[in-house]
Design a protein around this motif. Sequence first.
Motif, PDB file in Angstrom:
ATOM      1  N   GLU A   1       0.826  -1.205   0.000  1.00 14.70           N
ATOM      2  CA  GLU A   1       0.000   0.000   0.000  1.00 14.70           C
ATOM      3  C   GLU A   1       0.862   1.258   0.000  1.00 14.70           C
ATOM      4  O   GLU A   1       0.543   2.258  -0.647  1.00 14.70           O
ATOM      5  N   LEU A   2       1.978   1.199   0.744  1.00 15.86           N
ATOM      6  CA  LEU A   2       2.882   2.342   0.788  1.00 15.86           C
ATOM      7  C   LEU A   2       3.511   2.583  -0.583  1.00 15.86           C
ATOM      8  O   LEU A   2       3.665   3.733  -1.028  1.00 15.86           O
TER       9      LEU A   2
ATOM     10  N   ASP B   1       2.112   1.872  -3.432  1.00 18.29           N
ATOM     11  CA  ASP B   1       1.055   2.448  -4.274  1.00 18.29           C
ATOM     12  C   ASP B   1       0.979   3.963  -4.081  1.00 18.29           C
ATOM     13  O   ASP B   1       0.841   4.724  -5.042  1.00 18.29           O
ATOM     14  N   LEU B   2       1.062   4.399  -2.835  1.00 19.30           N
ATOM     15  CA  LEU B   2       1.026   5.833  -2.551  1.00 19.30           C
ATOM     16  C   LEU B   2       2.242   6.546  -3.139  1.00 19.30           C
ATOM     17  O   LEU B   2       2.119   7.632  -3.720  1.00 19.30           O
ATOM     18  N   GLU B   3       3.396   5.940  -3.001  1.00 15.42           N
ATOM     19  CA  GLU B   3       4.617   6.568  -3.510  1.00 15.42           C
ATOM     20  C   GLU B   3       4.610   6.662  -5.035  1.00 15.42           C
ATOM     21  O   GLU B   3       5.045   7.666  -5.611  1.00 15.42           O
TER      22      GLU B   3
ATOM     23  N   PHE C   1       2.360   9.462  -6.036  1.00  9.06           N
ATOM     24  CA  PHE C   1       3.012  10.760  -5.830  1.00  9.06           C
ATOM     25  C   PHE C   1       4.005  11.056  -6.961  1.00  9.06           C
ATOM     26  O   PHE C   1       4.060  12.172  -7.495  1.00  9.06           O
TER      27      PHE C   1
ATOM     28  N   PHE D   1      -6.232   9.979  -4.178  1.00 13.18           N
ATOM     29  CA  PHE D   1      -5.943   8.627  -3.690  1.00 13.18           C
ATOM     30  C   PHE D   1      -6.760   8.424  -2.421  1.00 13.18           C
ATOM     31  O   PHE D   1      -6.557   9.104  -1.425  1.00 13.18           O
TER      32      PHE D   1
ATOM     33  N   VAL E   1      -7.968   6.192   0.769  1.00 16.49           N
ATOM     34  CA  VAL E   1      -7.568   5.093   1.653  1.00 16.49           C
ATOM     35  C   VAL E   1      -8.798   4.655   2.445  1.00 16.49           C
ATOM     36  O   VAL E   1      -9.352   5.428   3.228  1.00 16.49           O
TER      37      VAL E   1
ATOM     38  N   LYS F   1      -5.078   3.021   8.823  1.00 21.17           N
ATOM     39  CA  LYS F   1      -5.136   4.054   7.777  1.00 21.17           C
ATOM     40  C   LYS F   1      -4.282   5.262   8.150  1.00 21.17           C
ATOM     41  O   LYS F   1      -3.480   5.746   7.338  1.00 21.17           O
TER      42      LYS F   1
ATOM     43  N   VAL G   1      -0.854   6.687   6.193  1.00 22.58           N
ATOM     44  CA  VAL G   1      -0.734   8.046   5.664  1.00 22.58           C
ATOM     45  C   VAL G   1       0.413   8.802   6.326  1.00 22.58           C
ATOM     46  O   VAL G   1       1.173   9.511   5.679  1.00 22.58           O
TER      47      VAL G   1
ATOM     48  N   PHE H   1       3.644   7.639   4.846  1.00 24.30           N
ATOM     49  CA  PHE H   1       3.821   8.181   3.502  1.00 24.30           C
ATOM     50  C   PHE H   1       4.256   9.646   3.558  1.00 24.30           C
ATOM     51  O   PHE H   1       5.173  10.070   2.855  1.00 24.30           O
TER      52      PHE H   1
END
Length: 274
Positions: A236-237, A239-241, A244, A256, A258, A266, A270, A273
């Motif tokens: 998941e981390l 995916d966030l990166e 970005f 995005f 969550v 959650k 965040v 991230f």
Amino acid sequence: MTACSSCGAANLADARFCSNCGSALPATSPADEVRKTVTILFCDVTGSTQLGEQLDPESLRKVMARYFDAMRAEIELHGGTVEKFIGDAVMAVFGIPSLHEDDALRAVRAADGMRESLETLNKDLERDFGVRLASRIGVNTGEVLVGPGLTDFGRVTGDAVNTAARLETAAQPGEVLIGADTYRLVRDAVDVESVEPQTVKGKADPVECYRLVGVLAGTAAPPRAFTSPIVGRERELEDLERAFERSVQDRTSLLFTVLGAAGAGKSRLVEEFL
């Protein structure tokens, strides 16, 4: 395991009577029960016996009805649920039916608001009936077993409930005592005074608690310090990166979202991230 509605003790799933106190156990399927970490609030009127001597039954009923209405309104304003009325006491739960990350703070704000609301109500009661009410409040956070619905004993059982009730009993008129676990969750948002650990009935060790002075104005849920490494959220981390990086490269905005149940991590994801 089946929790006893009277004392909160755990019993075998097929037990019909509590092995601790002998009370009959509810015929509830374990599948209908769930463990939750919630915050419990107990509020009780002090000197109710003397109040009954001052007023006739009809007037006493009206006074208590106005008191209960005022307390319920303050509890529900902050997202709590009135679990039950016990004589002249009110038991409320914050975290049922829905959990919130700031349930402890909601409960403490409700307790502070209940004191203020009672002061306002007392002006009317003194004018209409010549009496004033005083209350004491206990607030505690912990894990409980939540049943599928209300019974004569309520639907929430566990040591956290008993401790909240004992803190209320230990409080002086006009005081709010909050348990140590509650204080750890709200300490950045409240003003408290240290008190001696309370020796209460049914607890082997003294209970650590704090006297609530007030809630700091304009304070949101206290920030949590994440000192341990994040575990199990690597994908998941990533995916966030990646999102970005794409936003930076394309010079455009991305949304995005969550999603997850309360307590799934959650906020931690965040925070990591960011």
